[in-house]
Motif scaffolding. Structure first.
Motif, PDB file in Angstrom:
ATOM      1  N   PRO A 114      38.868 -23.226 -32.758  1.00  0.00           N
ATOM      2  CA  PRO A 114      39.467 -22.276 -31.814  1.00  0.00           C
ATOM      3  C   PRO A 114      39.049 -20.835 -32.072  1.00  0.00           C
ATOM      4  N   ALA A 115      38.807 -20.106 -31.002  1.00  0.00           N
ATOM      5  CA  ALA A 115      38.438 -18.691 -31.129  1.00  0.00           C
ATOM      6  C   ALA A 115      39.575 -17.879 -31.734  1.00  0.00           C
ATOM      7  N   LEU A 116      40.827 -18.311 -31.533  1.00  0.00           N
ATOM      8  CA  LEU A 116      41.969 -17.594 -32.094  1.00  0.00           C
ATOM      9  C   LEU A 116      41.895 -17.555 -33.614  1.00  0.00           C
ATOM     10  N   ILE A 117      41.448 -18.661 -34.217  1.00  0.00           N
ATOM     11  CA  ILE A 117      41.299 -18.693 -35.670  1.00  0.00           C
ATOM     12  C   ILE A 117      40.184 -17.743 -36.096  1.00  0.00           C
ATOM     13  N   VAL A 118      39.100 -17.707 -35.322  1.00  0.00           N
ATOM     14  CA  VAL A 118      37.994 -16.802 -35.638  1.00  0.00           C
ATOM     15  C   VAL A 118      38.480 -15.357 -35.640  1.00  0.00           C
ATOM     16  N   GLU A 119      39.321 -15.013 -34.674  1.00  0.00           N
ATOM     17  CA  GLU A 119      39.856 -13.649 -34.600  1.00  0.00           C
ATOM     18  C   GLU A 119      40.678 -13.319 -35.839  1.00  0.00           C
ATOM     19  N   LYS A 120      41.482 -14.261 -36.307  1.00  0.00           N
ATOM     20  CA  LYS A 120      42.286 -14.032 -37.513  1.00  0.00           C
ATOM     21  C   LYS A 120      41.402 -13.908 -38.748  1.00  0.00           C
ATOM     22  N   VAL A 121      40.380 -14.748 -38.829  1.00  0.00           N
ATOM     23  CA  VAL A 121      39.451 -14.687 -39.958  1.00  0.00           C
ATOM     24  C   VAL A 121      38.714 -13.350 -39.958  1.00  0.00           C
ATOM     25  N   PHE A 122      38.292 -12.906 -38.771  1.00  0.00           N
ATOM     26  CA  PHE A 122      37.608 -11.618 -38.638  1.00  0.00           C
ATOM     27  C   PHE A 122      38.512 -10.493 -39.145  1.00  0.00           C
ATOM     28  N   ALA A 123      39.775 -10.504 -38.715  1.00  0.00           N
ATOM     29  CA  ALA A 123      40.718  -9.459 -39.120  1.00  0.00           C
ATOM     30  C   ALA A 123      40.918  -9.463 -40.631  1.00  0.00           C
ATOM     31  N   GLY A 124      40.961 -10.659 -41.236  1.00  0.00           N
ATOM     32  CA  GLY A 124      41.125 -10.745 -42.673  1.00  0.00           C
ATOM     33  C   GLY A 124      39.931 -10.213 -43.446  1.00  0.00           C
ATOM     34  N   ALA A 125      38.730 -10.367 -42.872  1.00  0.00           N
ATOM     35  CA  ALA A 125      37.513  -9.909 -43.541  1.00  0.00           C
ATOM     36  C   ALA A 125      37.244  -8.425 -43.293  1.00  0.00           C
ATOM     37  N   ASP A 126      37.843  -7.865 -42.253  1.00  0.00           N
ATOM     38  CA  ASP A 126      37.619  -6.469 -41.887  1.00  0.00           C
ATOM     39  C   ASP A 126      38.424  -5.557 -42.817  1.00  0.00           C
ATOM     40  N   ALA A 127      37.889  -5.296 -43.998  1.00  0.00           N
ATOM     41  CA  ALA A 127      38.613  -4.535 -45.022  1.00  0.00           C
ATOM     42  C   ALA A 127      38.909  -3.113 -44.577  1.00  0.00           C
ATOM     43  N   THR A 128      38.025  -2.515 -43.795  1.00  0.00           N
ATOM     44  CA  THR A 128      38.217  -1.129 -43.359  1.00  0.00           C
ATOM     45  C   THR A 128      39.089  -1.020 -42.115  1.00  0.00           C
ATOM     46  N   LYS A 129      39.426  -2.139 -41.518  1.00  0.00           N
ATOM     47  CA  LYS A 129      40.282  -2.195 -40.331  1.00  0.00           C
ATOM     48  C   LYS A 129      39.777  -1.306 -39.191  1.00  0.00           C
ATOM     49  N   ASP A 130      38.450  -1.306 -39.018  1.00  0.00           N
ATOM     50  CA  ASP A 130      37.873  -0.503 -37.936  1.00  0.00           C
ATOM     51  C   ASP A 130      37.405  -1.356 -36.763  1.00  0.00           C
ATOM     52  N   GLY A 131      37.661  -2.665 -36.837  1.00  0.00           N
ATOM     53  CA  GLY A 131      37.258  -3.543 -35.750  1.00  0.00           C
ATOM     54  C   GLY A 131      35.822  -3.989 -35.820  1.00  0.00           C
ATOM     55  N   PHE A 132      35.135  -3.672 -36.925  1.00  0.00           N
ATOM     56  CA  PHE A 132      33.739  -4.053 -37.118  1.00  0.00           C
ATOM     57  C   PHE A 132      33.567  -4.665 -38.506  1.00  0.00           C
ATOM     58  N   LEU A 133      32.467  -5.376 -38.679  1.00  0.00           N
ATOM     59  CA  LEU A 133      32.113  -5.919 -39.994  1.00  0.00           C
ATOM     60  C   LEU A 133      30.808  -5.272 -40.453  1.00  0.00           C
ATOM     61  N   ASN A 134      30.826  -4.702 -41.673  1.00  0.00           N
ATOM     62  CA  ASN A 134      29.575  -4.294 -42.284  1.00  0.00           C
ATOM     63  C   ASN A 134      28.991  -5.495 -43.023  1.00  0.00           C
ATOM     64  N   PHE A 135      27.913  -5.290 -43.770  1.00  0.00           N
ATOM     65  CA  PHE A 135      27.235  -6.427 -44.403  1.00  0.00           C
ATOM     66  C   PHE A 135      28.157  -7.160 -45.371  1.00  0.00           C
ATOM     67  N   GLN A 136      28.847  -6.405 -46.244  1.00  0.00           N
ATOM     68  CA  GLN A 136      29.718  -7.039 -47.232  1.00  0.00           C
ATOM     69  C   GLN A 136      30.883  -7.755 -46.562  1.00  0.00           C
ATOM     70  N   GLU A 137      31.464  -7.136 -45.536  1.00  0.00           N
ATOM     71  CA  GLU A 137      32.572  -7.765 -44.813  1.00  0.00           C
ATOM     72  C   GLU A 137      32.101  -9.017 -44.081  1.00  0.00           C
ATOM     73  N   ALA A 138      30.870  -8.997 -43.589  1.00  0.00           N
ATOM     74  CA  ALA A 138      30.330 -10.181 -42.912  1.00  0.00           C
ATOM     75  C   ALA A 138      30.185 -11.340 -43.883  1.00  0.00           C
ATOM     76  N   SER A 139      29.790 -11.043 -45.125  1.00  0.00           N
ATOM     77  CA  SER A 139      29.701 -12.089 -46.142  1.00  0.00           C
ATOM     78  C   SER A 139      31.084 -12.677 -46.418  1.00  0.00           C
ATOM     79  N   ASN A 140      32.082 -11.797 -46.510  1.00  0.00           N
ATOM     80  CA  ASN A 140      33.466 -12.241 -46.709  1.00  0.00           C
ATOM     81  C   ASN A 140      33.934 -13.061 -45.516  1.00  0.00           C
ATOM     82  N   PHE A 141      33.530 -12.642 -44.319  1.00  0.00           N
ATOM     83  CA  PHE A 141      33.883 -13.372 -43.096  1.00  0.00           C
ATOM     84  C   PHE A 141      33.367 -14.810 -43.150  1.00  0.00           C
TER      85      PHE A 141
END
Length: 273
Positions: free
Chosen positions: A143-170
């Motif tokens: 489900p895309a809803l789970i992806v959204e939650k996973v994205f939010a958990g990996a977004d350490a800076t809470k800016d709505g984007f993933l940098n390289f390190q956050e993408a690895s965490n994602f």
């Protein structure tokens, strides 16, 4: 294969004559505008970066040209050249950032994630871009809803984007979430199988299944592996209370054991063939 764009690489396009080039943007414009018509064509840009000394692929040059060409007329004015230079600089920073994480076990996967989703070359991945990859999937898919939650958990800076390190965490978090989701689907399928077993064999109003009711569904002898004798042994092994009945948990255990026995039998037949 793409190679890193570095500051020295960009500077190769700039003349050392500081007086004639008050800014890097203006000097880049003059260098690229080979026919001096006041604008820069895609051909002029591609020709300038086609030299072996420049470490950027034609595909990336074309992407950055298109991103900078705001009016889409196939030519760059001075403001658009400024944007083009910014795209080149961001590209260089992204390549250097990725290089610094080259020991990351997800390096190739993260690099592919950026190639797929970082369309504007700003070294960030936006949530809606990732969610787009999960749209239109079936109910049984992730489900895309789970992806959204996973994205939010990996977004350490809470800016709505993933940098390289956050993408690895994602990717780490996504793998765990997918495992949990698969386990929940399996549990749901098992619950449905047990429910079907009770509907077929359980006495009305009873929460138990009797051995004789199950045995009646299987032949005494058969060319197939599953006979009444085999089912009886599996039933007795699953009957933890040894009362001759299966409750809900024991019925689930029975199905597990039956499936395992069938797999082992199939494997032995294949090995003997």
């Amino acid at each position: 294969q793409a190679r890193r764009v570095t500051e020295p690489t960009l500077n190769k396009l700039l003349s050392p004559d500081a007086e004639a080039s008050p800014t890097p943007e203006e000097e880049l414009f003059r260098t690229l505008d080979t026919n001096a018509d006041g604008s820069i064509s895609k051909d002029e840009v591609m020709a300038a970066f086609s030299k072996e000394e420049y470490t950027i692929t034609p595909e990336h040059v074309a992407e950055h040209f298109a991103a900078a060409d705001a009016d889409g007329n196939g030519r760059l004015n001075r403001q658009e050249v400024t944007n083009f230079l910014k795209h080149l600089t961001d590209h260089a920073e992204r390549e250097m950032s990725a290089s610094s994480y080259h020991t990351d076990p997800h390096f190739d996967a993260v690099a592919e994630l950026f190639r797929q989703f970082d369309k504007n070359g700003n070294n960030k991945i936006e949530l809606k871009e990732v969610l787009g990859a999960f749209s239109g999937q079936s109910d049984d898919s992730f489900p895309a809803l789970i992806v959204e939650k996973v994205f939010a958990g990996a977004d350490a800076t809470k800016d709505g984007f993933l940098n390289f390190q956050e993408a690895s965490n994602f990717l780490d978090r996504l793998a765990v979430a997918e495992q949990h989701h698969a386990a929940s689907l399996e549990a749901g399928a098992r619950m449905e199988a047990v429910s079907e077993m009770f509907r077929e064999f359980g006495k009305q109003g009873s929460n138990k299944i009797e051995l004789q009711d199950v045995l009646s569904a299987f032949p005494e002898t058969s060319d197939d592996f599953v006979t009444a004798a085999v089912v009886k042994k599996i039933f007795e092994a699953a009957d933890a209370t040894q009362d001759g009945f299966l409750n809900w948990q024991e019925a689930s255990n029975f199905l597990d054991r039956l499936a395992s026995a069938e797999q082992h039998h199939a494997a032995s037949l294949e090995a003997g063939a």
